[in-house]
Design a protein around this motif. Structure first.
Motif, PDB file in Angstrom:
ATOM      1  N   GLN A   1       0.820  -1.204   0.000  1.00 31.65           N
ATOM      2  CA  GLN A   1       0.000   0.000   0.000  1.00 31.65           C
ATOM      3  C   GLN A   1       0.861   1.265   0.000  1.00 31.65           C
ATOM      4  N   GLY A   2       2.031   1.210   0.645  1.00 33.43           N
ATOM      5  CA  GLY A   2       2.904   2.367   0.662  1.00 33.43           C
ATOM      6  C   GLY A   2       3.522   2.683  -0.682  1.00 33.43           C
ATOM      7  N   ALA A   3       3.492   1.704  -1.599  1.00 36.21           N
ATOM      8  CA  ALA A   3       4.085   1.896  -2.922  1.00 36.21           C
ATOM      9  C   ALA A   3       3.036   2.217  -3.982  1.00 36.21           C
ATOM     10  N   LEU A   4       1.783   2.306  -3.580  1.00 32.43           N
ATOM     11  CA  LEU A   4       0.710   2.436  -4.566  1.00 32.43           C
ATOM     12  C   LEU A   4       0.790   3.736  -5.361  1.00 32.43           C
ATOM     13  N   VAL A   5       1.052   4.843  -4.696  1.00 30.38           N
ATOM     14  CA  VAL A   5       1.113   6.134  -5.403  1.00 30.38           C
ATOM     15  C   VAL A   5       2.329   6.203  -6.336  1.00 30.38           C
ATOM     16  N   PRO A   6       3.557   5.875  -5.863  1.00 28.85           N
ATOM     17  CA  PRO A   6       4.682   5.871  -6.803  1.00 28.85           C
ATOM     18  C   PRO A   6       4.506   4.856  -7.927  1.00 28.85           C
ATOM     19  N   LEU A   7       3.829   3.752  -7.637  1.00 31.05           N
ATOM     20  CA  LEU A   7       3.552   2.766  -8.682  1.00 31.05           C
ATOM     21  C   LEU A   7       2.640   3.361  -9.745  1.00 31.05           C
ATOM     22  N   ALA A   8       1.577   4.036  -9.321  1.00 34.48           N
ATOM     23  CA  ALA A   8       0.652   4.654 -10.283  1.00 34.48           C
ATOM     24  C   ALA A   8       1.378   5.701 -11.121  1.00 34.48           C
ATOM     25  N   ASP A   9       2.208   6.517 -10.477  1.00 39.31           N
ATOM     26  CA  ASP A   9       2.953   7.543 -11.215  1.00 39.31           C
ATOM     27  C   ASP A   9       3.922   6.908 -12.212  1.00 39.31           C
ATOM     28  N   ALA A  10       4.586   5.818 -11.791  1.00 31.24           N
ATOM     29  CA  ALA A  10       5.527   5.141 -12.687  1.00 31.24           C
ATOM     30  C   ALA A  10       4.804   4.530 -13.872  1.00 31.24           C
ATOM     31  N   ALA A  11       3.636   3.933 -13.623  1.00 36.34           N
ATOM     32  CA  ALA A  11       2.873   3.311 -14.706  1.00 36.34           C
ATOM     33  C   ALA A  11       2.395   4.352 -15.714  1.00 36.34           C
ATOM     34  N   ILE A  12       1.944   5.493 -15.220  1.00 36.65           N
ATOM     35  CA  ILE A  12       1.475   6.559 -16.115  1.00 36.65           C
ATOM     36  C   ILE A  12       2.617   7.073 -16.985  1.00 36.65           C
TER      37      ILE A  12
ATOM     38  N   GLY B   1      -7.421  -3.536  -1.290  1.00 37.98           N
ATOM     39  CA  GLY B   1      -7.799  -2.666  -0.186  1.00 37.98           C
ATOM     40  C   GLY B   1      -7.056  -1.362  -0.158  1.00 37.98           C
ATOM     41  N   GLY B   2      -6.351  -1.063  -1.245  1.00 36.00           N
ATOM     42  CA  GLY B   2      -5.547   0.143  -1.257  1.00 36.00           C
ATOM     43  C   GLY B   2      -6.248   1.376  -1.778  1.00 36.00           C
ATOM     44  N   ALA B   3      -7.536   1.276  -2.091  1.00 33.48           N
ATOM     45  CA  ALA B   3      -8.234   2.440  -2.642  1.00 33.48           C
ATOM     46  C   ALA B   3      -8.173   3.624  -1.688  1.00 33.48           C
ATOM     47  N   ALA B   4      -8.230   3.343  -0.394  1.00 37.34           N
ATOM     48  CA  ALA B   4      -8.193   4.417   0.597  1.00 37.34           C
ATOM     49  C   ALA B   4      -6.827   5.086   0.653  1.00 37.34           C
ATOM     50  N   HIS B   5      -5.800   4.420   0.106  1.00 37.43           N
ATOM     51  CA  HIS B   5      -4.447   4.973   0.118  1.00 37.43           C
ATOM     52  C   HIS B   5      -4.144   5.791  -1.134  1.00 37.43           C
ATOM     53  N   VAL B   6      -5.112   5.928  -2.033  1.00 39.36           N
ATOM     54  CA  VAL B   6      -4.912   6.706  -3.261  1.00 39.36           C
ATOM     55  C   VAL B   6      -5.411   8.121  -3.030  1.00 39.36           C
ATOM     56  N   PRO B   7      -4.514   9.104  -2.935  1.00 37.33           N
ATOM     57  CA  PRO B   7      -4.960  10.483  -2.706  1.00 37.33           C
ATOM     58  C   PRO B   7      -5.665  11.051  -3.928  1.00 37.33           C
ATOM     59  N   ILE B   8      -6.357  12.151  -3.715  1.00 45.78           N
ATOM     60  CA  ILE B   8      -7.121  12.761  -4.805  1.00 45.78           C
ATOM     61  C   ILE B   8      -6.207  13.126  -5.974  1.00 45.78           C
TER      62      ILE B   8
END
Length: 251
Positions: A180-191, A213-220
């Motif tokens: 879950q801690g890697a979800l945001v950098p992962l999304a940025d890397a994928a984009i 269950g990581g949806a709550a960890h995705v900021p706006i």
């Protein structure tokens, strides 16, 4: 020429003989499975038989029509059906993830590096084709299994690697074992991923993390970046983003 050459290649570039051989194989498999199901003791024609027969005729309907629109019903796009089946097959192959992390499997990292190098070589040596994509899918499936056995796998660090194979290894790890801690950098890397194959599996790793269950960890802000990317995403990639955003909206 207008249509595909019946002795050569069809409209999508696939050899005519191979397309029909595959279609015949799928049809025979579906019909055979339906017959066996009917012959089983105590079973008659039911929903399972109907489903198997439907699968059996899909390849042939795709040859006859690009789409059918029935009044009062949704438009049926057979090319979309074929693409969705291919997507399911890719997911099934990558789902062979083994038993999770092993205990101090020192050789696993060597395996990951070898597979990463093999992936890079395949990209360099083979022209873009369905065969190359299928081979790279097999490499990814093996990466999924090997990456899980690496102790203290630095997925976040490898997301920024200049090596396409090591980035793919990071996507494989996070696809199988979401962090879950890697979800945001992962999304940025994928984009930002420049390679279509890598980007597809990077987005699938994001989808895996959100579904875990990581949806709550995705900021706006990250969700907004995904929405902006959706407008320019390739067709198959866009569908993955749609599923991610739908999952985020439900949480």
């Amino acid at each position: 020429m207008g249509g595909g050459d019946r002795r050569g290649r069809s409209e999508d570039g696939t050899p005519w003989l191979r397309r029909h051989a595959v279609a015949l194989l799928v049809t025979c498999t579906g019909v055979g499975a339906a017959v066996l199901h009917m012959l089983a003791p105590g079973l008659n024609i039911d929903g399972i038989v109907v489903m198997l027969l439907a699968i059996a005729v899909v390849p042939w309907l795709g040859e006859l029509f690009r789409s059918i629109e029935v009044p009062g019903f949704a438009r049926i796009e057979f090319r979309d059906i074929e693409r969705r089946i291919a997507d399911v097959q890719r997911t099934a192959n990558a789902a062979l993830v083994g038993d999770g992390p092993g205990a101090d499997d020192a050789a696993a990292w060597d395996t990951v590096r070898e597979l990463a190098a093999e992936y890079v070589n395949v990209r360099l040596e083979q022209p873009g084709s369905r065969a190359r994509t299928q081979r790279m899918d097999r490499i990814f499936a093996r990466l999924v299994r090997a990456a899980q056995r690496v102790p203290d796998f630095d997925a976040r660090g490898l997301l920024a690697s200049q090596d396409a194979g090591l980035r793919l290894a990071a996507y494989a790890r996070l696809y199988a074992l979401p962090e879950q801690g890697a979800l945001v950098p992962l999304a940025d890397a994928a984009i930002a991923e420049p390679l279509a194959f890598n980007q597809y599996w990077g987005l699938r790793a994001v989808e895996s993390g959100v579904a875990d269950g990581g949806a709550a960890h995705v900021p706006i802000g990250a969700a907004r970046r995904l929405m902006e990317f959706r407008a320019r995403a390739p067709r198959g990639h866009g569908e993955v983003v749609d599923r991610i955003l739908a999952e985020i909206d439900e949480r």
